[in-house]
Design an enzyme around this catalytic site. Structure first.
Site, PDB file in Angstrom:
ATOM      1  CB  CYS A  97      47.271  24.883  31.161  1.00  0.00           C
ATOM      2  SG  CYS A  97      45.901  23.927  30.502  1.00  0.00           S
ATOM      3  CG  HIS A 139      49.719  19.512  31.518  1.00  0.00           C
ATOM      4  ND1 HIS A 139      49.950  20.618  32.296  1.00  0.00           N
ATOM      5  CD2 HIS A 139      48.744  19.864  30.639  1.00  0.00           C
ATOM      6  CE1 HIS A 139      49.136  21.608  31.899  1.00  0.00           C
ATOM      7  NE2 HIS A 139      48.404  21.161  30.893  1.00  0.00           N
ATOM      8  CD  GLU A 140      48.170  18.132  27.274  1.00  0.00           C
ATOM      9  OE1 GLU A 140      46.933  18.286  27.332  1.00  0.00           O
ATOM     10  OE2 GLU A 140      48.949  19.103  27.243  1.00  0.00           O
ATOM     11  CG  HIS A 143      43.781  18.756  30.379  1.00  0.00           C
ATOM     12  ND1 HIS A 143      43.111  19.807  30.971  1.00  0.00           N
ATOM     13  CD2 HIS A 143      44.968  19.258  29.964  1.00  0.00           C
ATOM     14  CE1 HIS A 143      43.859  20.898  30.917  1.00  0.00           C
ATOM     15  NE2 HIS A 143      44.995  20.591  30.316  1.00  0.00           N
TER      16      HIS A 143
END
Length: 173
Positions: A97, A139-140, A143
């Protein structure tokens, strides 16, 4: 744009919905995120990583120093994204990341996901994503809810430094 690092409280906040995709500030943020992810050798970046609390991220898979085997795709802005369905199959693979430099970890993710998002032109898009691109999206997407990949690692023994990752995974023969 400056990428904030793990420890910055803004990285742990839930991002707000983007109200107006046509807003000049939103369009400028998209352009800046695309430039920032390319400059940082990333394959994705979320608005919270540049301290912008908006449900918006870029998926920009392409081979680079950090991900030499990544598939090539156009950088795509995904606004107010949702995962509407996912495979039962979960696959563990290495992730890093831009907000957690120097660390990689084995992260379990769905192998295939069905997603919806608004594109930068205000159109609703529906797609099925698989493998590496599905991993980037997940993954994004994390966030946007204040979750970073290390939160999903099941065992600290499945974390390594970027240097060891490059030796073990990227340069293995």
């Amino acid at each position: 744009m400056m990428i904030i690092q793990l420890g910055n409280p803004r990285l742990r906040q839930k991002a707000a919905l983007v109200e107006n995709v046509d807003d000049a500030n939103v369009q400028q943020l998209i352009d800046e995120l695309i430039a920032t992810v390319a400059e940082a050798n990333g394959v994705g970046i979320a608005a919270p990583q540049v301290a912008q609390s908006q449900r918006l991220f870029i998926v920009a898979s392409r081979p680079n120093l950090r991900y030499p085997h990544a598939p090539e795709m156009e950088p795509t802005a995904m606004i107010n994204p949702k995962i509407v369905a996912h495979s039962t199959e979960v696959v563990k693979d290495w992730e890093g990341c831009l907000s957690v430099p120097g660390i990689r970890g084995l992260v379990p993710r769905y192998q295939a996901i069905e997603v919806e998002y608004t594109d930068r032109h205000g159109k609703l898009q529906k797609q099925e994503l698989t493998d590496f691109v599905a991993r980037i999206f997940q993954h994004e997407f994390d966030h946007l809810d204040g979750v970073v990949f290390i939160d999903r690692i099941e065992n600290t023994l499945e974390m390594i430094t970027e240097q060891e990752y490059q030796k073990l995974v990227v340069n293995k023969t």
